[in-house]
Enzyme design. Structure first.
Site, PDB file in Angstrom:
ATOM      1  N   GLY A  22      13.122  47.638 -31.974  1.00 16.66           N
ATOM      2  CA  GLY A  22      12.875  46.286 -31.504  1.00 16.66           C
ATOM      3  C   GLY A  22      13.642  46.002 -30.226  1.00 16.66           C
ATOM      4  N   SER A  23      14.005  44.749 -30.051  1.00 11.66           N
ATOM      5  CA  SER A  23      14.579  44.329 -28.770  1.00 11.66           C
ATOM      6  C   SER A  23      15.940  44.938 -28.478  1.00 11.66           C
ATOM      7  CB  SER A  23      14.708  42.811 -28.739  1.00 11.66           C
ATOM      8  OG  SER A  23      13.450  42.228 -28.969  1.00 11.66           O
ATOM      9  N   THR A  24      16.611  45.472 -29.503  1.00  8.33           N
ATOM     10  CA  THR A  24      17.907  46.087 -29.210  1.00  8.33           C
ATOM     11  C   THR A  24      17.719  47.239 -28.226  1.00  8.33           C
ATOM     12  OG1 THR A  24      17.667  47.547 -31.124  1.00  8.33           O
ATOM     13  CG2 THR A  24      18.949  45.552 -31.442  1.00  8.33           C
TER      14      THR A  24
END
Lengths: 471, 490
Positions: free
Chosen positions: B219-221
């Site tokens: 995801g956005s990590t």
């Protein structure tokens, strides 16, 4: 008849006219070792399992020593020229077998009442009976040629013994026992092997010329006549029947192999070996292709470490682990885990696995060499024997012994498919130990006759005649 | 008759020779293979013949033990102190079911059979002492581990925490967990406990080590890696505006990619702002502009694509695959077929926190002989240098902005500089399953160096779908772990 044949066939190289030294004192010295080694082994197991000398060690030691002493004295008196090695080797193997069974009796997991409890006392009793039979044969069988008289009777007895187990229920997947209520069970195949050797020796001695000479040459092989081939096909069929109806691969193999060996020795014709091997191979393939019992053994042989259908580790695999974990020097008596094989097997068919694990490669090789020596002494007895019946009987008995050792040891170590026979003297089993003591007794009797100094030449009647006729 | 007789004798001799050859083959050539075969019960019997050595935390407290049993085969049984907490670290050592992880990898030291303990063993044998096992000292911090496990609670998830400067693993938690003590023996109870933990009977798969052995879409990590690639390429700078439309139409596709909450700040946002608000449009376009090769190269510098990452327990391989343009754009924001383990994402945070140098993670500090001599000491090792020190500091600034005034405010610790990145990873067909909540972060000590980097993933929880977000679920866990480490340092 026999005295005439002596001159023709007796080996001039092995029997010197002056007779061999009797070597009874060598035998005595060897016997002392043969008794001491199991006694030390017994002490070793006790120390390893409990840290103390086992109770009754003295009693067992003295008992074994007394048995050996009586044997020695009887041999000294009734078979003074007998081979000096056979008795000590048999005593040592039997003693080690007793120690190994006693050692396995110490494992609670495989010494449950359902499995017959402790088996060493029974084995000791059977061994004593075996030794008694050994003594009886030596005392009452003055000359092995007497057995020749019973050629056809032995055939009938052997057939009955071999067929009888078909009428009794199978145990452990093979129909090789007969159960006598109140007495216990008997494995007639063990006795049959001796009796059948007697029959073959007697039969072949009479028929050998017909078998050897009345044949046609075809493609470099001597083809036997149909009427001579008949009995061989009959034997082949019988061994197949044993295999099929008693699911006893070992006995049928032993039985047929014995016949081929004796036939070959009697006729000196290689073609018989080719026929024998061809027939046994054909039979084995035919049976293996439809008998599940045989198939599973072959599968176990091809992939010994494969897991059983239920996901468990098979006996074959457990035995291989025993050997592997034993390594070169072994874990020491009493310190292995061959009980993992489970059930009664480690005490009977798989006793070599315990040898391999606890005495290591070294011990196992020593045991195999002991067997080899015993077989070699049997073969030598056959070579030395002066009469064809004795020769054939000795090679038959020694050959049967060799085949049995090979089939069992080869099966347990995964050299050949497992066939389920007992390791002579070592494994638990009353019939086996009794029969093998009898076998050794007969071999000793033949070797005594063979090694006895040649009797002084009988006064020639012709010479007498010339002296009698006087002017 | 003597000629065939001699031949028969030779034949019998050959039979015996064949037997001798065979037993030599089995007991000499094959012996090792057979005696160490996994089905050979003697291996287990030997393993439990004496008390097993212990696995210790970094402060020297044992997390394992041994107890004497009544069993005829196995004299001793493994016990675990707080087994559920430490299972992802220790693995298990069971009489019936074998051993895994540190228990298996260091079996030689723990049983005392290791060749390096030969001398000890010989002395013990000569002096008549029973054989003793050595100890395994791990790098794990008991407090951080406890914080992670406690905060994960009954949620399904995992935490991996690393010391960025050395690579030492400080916490490695996975929930739901299992107690290795429950099947350490070989009785019926043990079998029952074991089968209850198996996949077939337990869809929570408690025996899965989620921190090491499970990969998730990050995801956005992952945007931290994209930003690193952007900065390294020289085409982007921390605070210069990008040319990013909102919504962004994926290349070679008619699909529009929007931003969470339709944040107006995302249009043409700089890296700092895009990180602050986790703008999909900016990073997807950046990934597309950099191209698949550059993105993969940067991922691999951070540890992706390493199928042999042994710490010493092997971590699953994280993948950033070779892909087409739209997929690559999506992978740049941690979706598509981009998959990472929690350990991998902790490594990303650690590399940034350690000024661009990635240290190889390890969790065994040293192996100790029974007499306390050190048998083996792990030395920190550099794995790679994914970004320059300058760019690493720019990334730190961006990540610190996220926690200070962006999506990651829930990770703030008073008086401490914290950098982080949230993530909410969609998964399942048409993204219909509950998304994974991610958070990666690091904390800075007073001297500006970072003692801890953390990655947290939470697979699912009772929270309703709308509320699942890295900031709500995962960031507080990371905060607790960081706090535990920082408290320990004081």
């Amino acid at each position: 008849m026999s005295s005439n044949l002596n001159i023709n066939t007796g080996s001039n190289t092995t029997v010197s006219p002056g007779g061999l030294p009797s070597r009874r004192n060598t035998e005595l010295a060897m016997l002392i070792f043969a008794v001491l080694i199991p006694v030390f082994a017994y002490a070793n197991v006790g120390l390893a399992k409990d840290g103390s000398l086992p109770a009754g060690m003295l009693g067992y030691g003295v008992g074994l020593g007394l048995l050996a002493a009586v044997c020695h004295l009887v041999v000294r008196r009734w078979a003074p020229y007998a081979d000096p090695l056979m008795l000590p080797i048999s005593t040592l193997l039997n003693g080690l077998g007793l120690v190994l069974i006693w050692r396995l009796d110490q494992e609670p997991g495989i010494t449950t009442p359902a499995l017959g409890g402790a088996l060493a006392p029974g084995q000791l009793m059977w061994s004593t009976l075996g030794v008694a039979l050994f003594l009886g044969v030596l005392v009452f069988l003055k000359d092995h040629r007497v057995l020749q008289r019973y050629t056809y009777i032995s055939m009938v007895v052997a057939l009955i013994l071999l067929i009888l187990p078909m009428f009794f229920p199978a145990r452990y997947g093979a129909r090789i026992w007969i159960t006598i209520p109140g007495v216990g069970s008997l494995q007639p195949g063990e006795f049959a092997k001796i009796i059948i050797a007697v029959f073959f020796a007697g039969y072949l001695m009479v028929k050998r010329d017909a078998l050897a000479l009345a044949s046609r040459r075809f493609m470099g092989l001597y083809l036997p006549r149909g009427r001579d081939l008949g009995p061989i096909l009959a034997i082949w069929a019988l061994s197949l029947m044993i295999l099929i109806f008693e699911t006893d691969l070992g006995t049928s193999l032993l039985f047929f192999g014995l016949f081929v060996i004796m036939l070959y020795v009697a006729t000196e014709r290689t073609s018989w070996v080719v026929f024998g091997l061809g027939l046994s191979a054909a039979g084995a393939v035919a049976v293996a292709s439809f008998a599940g019992h045989v198939q599973s053994r072959v599968d176990g042989w091809l992939d010994p470490l494969a897991r059983a259908a239920n996901g468990g580790v098979t006996e074959t695999a457990q035995a291989m682990y025993s050997f592997g974990s034993g390594g070169i020097l072994g874990s020491g008596l009493g310190q292995g885990y061959s009980r993992l094989i489970g059930g009664i097997a480690p005490k009977s068919d798989y006793i070599l696995a315990t040898v391999g694990e606890e005495l290591g490669l070294t011990g196992l090789m020593a045991i195999l060499v002991l067997y080899a020596l015993l077989i070699e002494r049997g073969m030598r007895t056959s070579l030395a024997a002066r009469d064809p019946f004795g020769k054939l009987l000795a090679v038959g008995l020694a050959g049967a012994f060799a085949l049995q050792v090979f089939v069992v040891a080869g099966g347990v170590t995964g050299l050949i498919p497992l066939t389920g026979m007992t390791m002579p003297f070592l494994a638990q089993g009353g019939s086996s130990v009794i029969a093998n003591w009898a076998l050794i007794a007969i071999l000793l009797r033949i070797s005594d006759t063979a090694r006895r100094p040649a009797p002084a030449p009988a006064p020639s009647p012709d010479a007498e005649m010339t002296q009698v006729v006087r002017p | 008759m003597n000629k065939p007789l001699r031949r028969v004798a030779v034949f019998c001799g050959l039979l015996v020779l064949a037997l001798l050859a065979r037993v030599n083959y089995v007991q000499f050539v094959q012996a090792d293979e057979l005696s160490e075969h996994e089905d050979n019960r003697r291996v287990a019997i030997e393993r439990y013949a004496q008390p097993r050595g212990n696995i210790l935390t970094s402060d020297g407290k044992p997390i394992t033990g041994s107890t004497e049993t009544e069993d005829t085969d196995f004299k001793y049984k493994r016990t675990y102190k707080n087994g559920e907490l430490w299972a992802p670290v220790t693995g298990y050592a069971s009489q019936a079911f074998g051993a895994t992880q540190l228990e298996a990898l260091n079996d030689g030291i723990l049983t005392g059979d290791d060749d390096r303990l030969f001398f000890n063993r010989t002395i013990d044998m000569l002096t008549g002492k029973p054989q003793k096992g050595g100890n395994v000292v791990t790098t794990l911090d008991a407090k951080a581990q406890q914080a992670a496990f406690k905060r994960l609670g009954d949620k399904k998830g995992a935490v991996a925490a690393i010391d960025p400067q050395s690579g030492a693993v400080l916490a490695l938690a996975s929930t739901p967990s299992y107690d290795p003590s429950s099947f350490a023996g070989n009785g019926e109870k043990d079998s029952e406990a074991w089968s209850k933990l198996q996949k077939e009977q337990n869809e929570d798969t408690p025996m899965l080590n989620r921190a090491l052995r499970q990969t998730y879409p990050p995801g956005s990590t992952y945007k931290v890696v994209t930003a690193a690639a952007g900065l390294e390429s020289g085409d982007f700078d921390l605070d210069s505006k990008t040319d990013s439309p909102d919504p962004y139409k994926l290349p070679q596709s008619q699909t529009d990619l929007g931003n969470d909450g339709d944040n107006p700040a995302c249009k043409n946002a700089s890296i700092r702002v895009a990180m602050q608000w986790s703008c999909n449009t900016v990073f997807a376009k950046m990934s597309d502009e950099l191209g698949n090769d550059k993105m993969r190269e940067m991922s691999e510098k951070f540890g992706y694509g390493n199928g042999e990452l042994d710490i010493p327990v092997r971590a699953a391989e994280s993948v950033y695959p070779e892909d087409n343009r739209p997929q690559n754009a999506m992978a740049g924001i941690g979706q598509a077929s981009n998959r990472a383990t929690p350990l991998q994402m902790a490594m990303v945070a650690a590399a940034v926190a350690n000024d661009g140098t990635l240290m190889k993670p390890y969790m065994v500090d040293k192996l100790v002989a029974p007499n306390l001599n050190v048998v083996e000491q792990t030395k920190p090792k550099e794995l790679s240098e994914p970004v320059s020190s300058d760019n690493a500091q720019k990334l730190q600034e961006a990540m610190e902005t996220v926690v200070k005034e962006g999506t990651g405010t829930t990770a703030q610790i008073p008086g401490v500089t914290v950098g982080g990145k949230t993530g909410t990873a969609q998964h399942g067909e048409n993204n219909e399953k509950n998304p994974y909540a991610w958070f990666i972060s690091y904390a800075k000590g007073e001297d500006g160096s970072s003692p801890v980097a953390v990655a947290v993933v939470i697979e699912s929880s009772d929270t309703s779908r709308d509320e699942i977000a890295g900031s709500k679920l995962a960031a507080p866990v990371a905060k607790d772990v960081m706090k535990a480490i920082l408290d320990g340092k004081q």
